[in-house]
Design an enzyme around this catalytic site. Structure first.
Site, PDB file in Angstrom:
ATOM      1  N   ARG A  59       0.784  -1.161  -0.108  1.00 56.66           N
ATOM      2  CA  ARG A  59      -0.007  -0.147  -0.120  1.00 56.66           C
ATOM      3  C   ARG A  59       0.947   1.181  -0.017  1.00 56.66           C
ATOM      4  NH1 ARG A  59       2.272   2.011   3.799  1.00 56.66           N
ATOM      5  NH2 ARG A  59       0.596   3.614   3.741  1.00 56.66           N
ATOM      6  N   GLY A  60       0.208   2.482  -0.219  1.00 58.39           N
ATOM      7  CA  GLY A  60       0.847   3.780  -0.178  1.00 58.39           C
ATOM      8  C   GLY A  60       0.982   3.918  -1.752  1.00 58.39           C
ATOM      9  N   ALA A  61       0.769   5.002  -2.219  1.00 56.88           N
ATOM     10  CA  ALA A  61       0.554   5.292  -3.391  1.00 56.88           C
ATOM     11  C   ALA A  61       1.804   5.078  -4.581  1.00 56.88           C
ATOM     12  CB  ALA A  61       0.385   7.120  -3.653  1.00 56.88           C
ATOM     13  N   ARG A 106      -7.537  -0.213  -7.069  1.00 62.12           N
ATOM     14  CA  ARG A 106      -7.604   0.908  -6.234  1.00 62.12           C
ATOM     15  C   ARG A 106      -7.951   2.415  -6.782  1.00 62.12           C
ATOM     16  NH1 ARG A 106      -4.219   1.078  -0.807  1.00 62.12           N
ATOM     17  NH2 ARG A 106      -6.251   2.000  -0.049  1.00 62.12           N
ATOM     18  N   GLN A 211      -2.267   2.154   9.772  1.00 58.18           N
ATOM     19  CA  GLN A 211      -0.915   2.151   9.216  1.00 58.18           C
ATOM     20  C   GLN A 211       0.291   3.075  10.120  1.00 58.18           C
ATOM     21  OE1 GLN A 211      -3.991   2.360   7.870  1.00 58.18           O
ATOM     22  NE2 GLN A 211      -3.800   2.110   5.689  1.00 58.18           N
ATOM     23  N   ASP A 252      -2.208  10.692  -2.028  1.00 56.78           N
ATOM     24  CA  ASP A 252      -2.413   9.520  -2.970  1.00 56.78           C
ATOM     25  C   ASP A 252      -2.833  10.435  -4.388  1.00 56.78           C
ATOM     26  OD1 ASP A 252      -3.330   8.465  -0.098  1.00 56.78           O
ATOM     27  OD2 ASP A 252      -2.853   6.905  -1.825  1.00 56.78           O
ATOM     28  N   ASN A 262      -5.743  12.231   0.687  1.00 54.54           N
ATOM     29  CA  ASN A 262      -4.877  11.467   1.484  1.00 54.54           C
ATOM     30  C   ASN A 262      -5.736  10.685   2.578  1.00 54.54           C
ATOM     31  OD1 ASN A 262      -1.949  10.579   2.092  1.00 54.54           O
ATOM     32  ND2 ASN A 262      -2.268  11.345   3.963  1.00 54.54           N
ATOM     33  N   LYS A 263      -5.009   9.696   3.318  1.00 53.52           N
ATOM     34  CA  LYS A 263      -5.617   8.893   4.015  1.00 53.52           C
ATOM     35  C   LYS A 263      -6.652   9.360   4.978  1.00 53.52           C
ATOM     36  CE  LYS A 263      -5.468   5.320   4.599  1.00 53.52           C
ATOM     37  NZ  LYS A 263      -6.377   4.315   3.888  1.00 53.52           N
TER      38      LYS A 263
HETATM   39  O1  MRU Z   1      -4.493   2.935   2.063  1.00 47.92           O
HETATM   40  P1  MRU Z   1      -3.282   3.392   2.224  1.00 47.92           P
HETATM   41  O2  MRU Z   1      -2.284   2.881   3.466  1.00 47.92           O
HETATM   42  O3  MRU Z   1      -2.454   2.874   0.953  1.00 47.92           O
HETATM   43  O4  MRU Z   1      -3.091   4.901   2.139  1.00 47.92           O
HETATM   44  C1  MRU Z   1      -1.520   5.447   2.170  1.00 47.92           C
HETATM   45  C2  MRU Z   1      -1.544   6.864   2.287  1.00 47.92           C
HETATM   46  O5  MRU Z   1      -2.808   7.691   2.216  1.00 47.92           O
HETATM   47  C3  MRU Z   1      -0.505   7.565   2.090  1.00 47.92           C
HETATM   48  O6  MRU Z   1      -0.350   8.794   2.824  1.00 47.92           O
HETATM   49  C4  MRU Z   1      -0.371   7.868   0.611  1.00 47.92           C
HETATM   50  O7  MRU Z   1      -0.315   6.983  -0.288  1.00 47.92           O
HETATM   51  C5  MRU Z   1       1.111   8.531   0.217  1.00 47.92           C
HETATM   52  S1  MRU Z   1       2.375   7.190   0.518  1.00 47.92           S
HETATM   53  C6  MRU Z   1       3.990   8.091  -0.072  1.00 47.92           C
END
Ligand code: MRU
Length: 374
Positions: A59-61, A106, A211, A252, A262-263
């Site tokens: 996970r993470g963009a 996603r 996370q 994201d 973002n999250k």
């Molecule tokens: O649902 P996730 O864990 O993929 O969400 C991740 C985030 O919101 C991060 O802040 C974002 O992807 C940036 S990662 C460098």
């Protein structure tokens, strides 16, 4: 002195890389198991890739962008093994189907669609099945390498921008577990540590999948950077207390006007930071900038399954039959954002202009390095 995860390799000492290509498959750390277990799993089919991205094993963009890119190569290998290597047309058909499937796993993180489309567009130029595959792999490697370099540059720019800020609040995980490199928001933390600056981090636990509590706390403690976890609901009082010098988060997708996806929970921190006059920074590679999306209102917010909210492990916390609303992301309006730290520099309002300039700089064959810009 903290251990700084950076080149060569993207791993902390004693820890495997978050994502790695190995001959004909992808290796990832299964992040659903952290911090209880550090396990590397192999993705050898399209369904492995889709499943890993969907259940947040990766996970993470930027990390899902790299995984999606390599996922196309896995799809080609799988399709060729099933008889699709006879013609270039068949290879391109496998390519298109895999790009569609993986790219839509996603919806919010633009890096996934961007990476998959970049591989698809480049590999479509192949004139044989072998060339389609080798182009796909070489573009996926470029995406991986560029992300590592972007994280390093973000760390360098961020260390200068946040040089006076010691105590930093972050949300979710935008670190080495979320990228191919040292991370974006946490890249700035590592960048500060790399420069010998004092730094300590307050990480929100980041409900519902934790996370922050599981991943940010794990990787910062592995790097020996002081980290304190707090419940999401304590963020505003922590900011109001005066203990936090700056907030930094990843993103994201960043709309053309600077609105930030973002999250879920990021917006609460941004609003509380504004009320407490604490600067609110976003760190992201230019691959997260989306010039095709005018404002945050156009960004699709991923909705996730109710089970993620209904309980904790095996223990159910909501009464059966009660409705659950579980958006994975929120939108922070651009006017709450102090600056956006990218690999081509620090962007400031007016974001419409600074984002367009950054995209132009990033498209140059040799964009200026942080050293050249300082
Ligand atoms: O649902 P996730 O864990 O993929 O969400 C991740 C985030 O919101 C991060 O802040 C974002 O992807 C940036 S990662 C460098």
């Amino acid at each position: 002195m903290p251990k700084i995860p950076h080149h060569p390799g993207n791993s902390l000492i004693d820890s495997p890389p978050t994502i790695q290509w190995d001959t004909d498959h992808i290796k990832i750390i299964d992040q659903t198991l952290l911090p209880s277990a550090l396990k590397v799993i192999e993705l050898r089919s399209v369904s492995d890739v889709v499943d890993a991205i969907g259940r947040l094993a990766i996970r993470g963009a930027p990390a899902i962008g790299a995984c999606g890119a390599y996922g196309i190569v896995v799809a080609l290998d799988e399709g060729y093994a099933a008889g699709g290597s006879n013609s270039t047309i068949a290879a391109k058909d496998i390519l298109a189907k895999a790009a569609h499937l993986i790219g839509n796993t996603r919806p919010t993180a633009v890096n996934l669609a961007w990476a998959v489309e970049r591989v698809q567009t480049g590999a479509m130029l192949g004139t044989s099945p072998e060339e389609v595959r080798s182009l796909a792999l070489s573009i996926a490697n470029d995406i991986f390498d560029e992300d590592r370099a972007a994280c390093d540059a973000i760390g360098t720019f961020g260390a200068v921008e946040l040089a006076e800020h010691k105590t930093i609040l972050t949300h979710c995980n935008a670190g080495r577990l979320a990228t191919a490199g040292i991370g974006t928001a946490l890249g700035v933390i590592y960048g500060k540590a790399r420069e010998g600056q004092e730094v300590e981090v307050f990480s929100s636990e980041t409900r519902p999948l934790l996370q922050g509590a599981r991943l940010t706390a794990w990787e910062l403690s592995m790097a020996e950077i002081p980290v304190t976890v707090f419940p999401d609901s304590a963020g505003s009082s922590l900011l109001a207390s005066g203990r936090i010098d700056a907030v930094i988060v990843g993103s994201d997708r960043i709309a053309a006007n600077g609105d930030i996806a973002n999250k879920i929970g990021t917006l609460s921190h941004a609003l509380a930071a504004r009320a407490a006059s604490v600067p609110f920074y976003v760190a992201a590679p230019t691959s997260t900038l989306d010039p095709h999306t005018a404002t945050g209102a156009e960004i699709e917010i991923e909705q996730r399954i109710p089970e993620e909210v209904e309980g904790f492990g095996d223990c159910r916390s909501t009464p059966v039959g009660v409705a659950v609303w579980n958006p994975a992301f929120d939108i922070t309006p651009a006017d709450l954002v102090t600056a956006i730290i990218t690999e081509v520099g620090v962007l400031r309002p007016d974001y419409g202009k600074s984002i367009a300039n950054a995209l132009e700089l990033a498209s140059l064959a040799n964009p200026p390095t942080p050293e050249e810009q300082q």
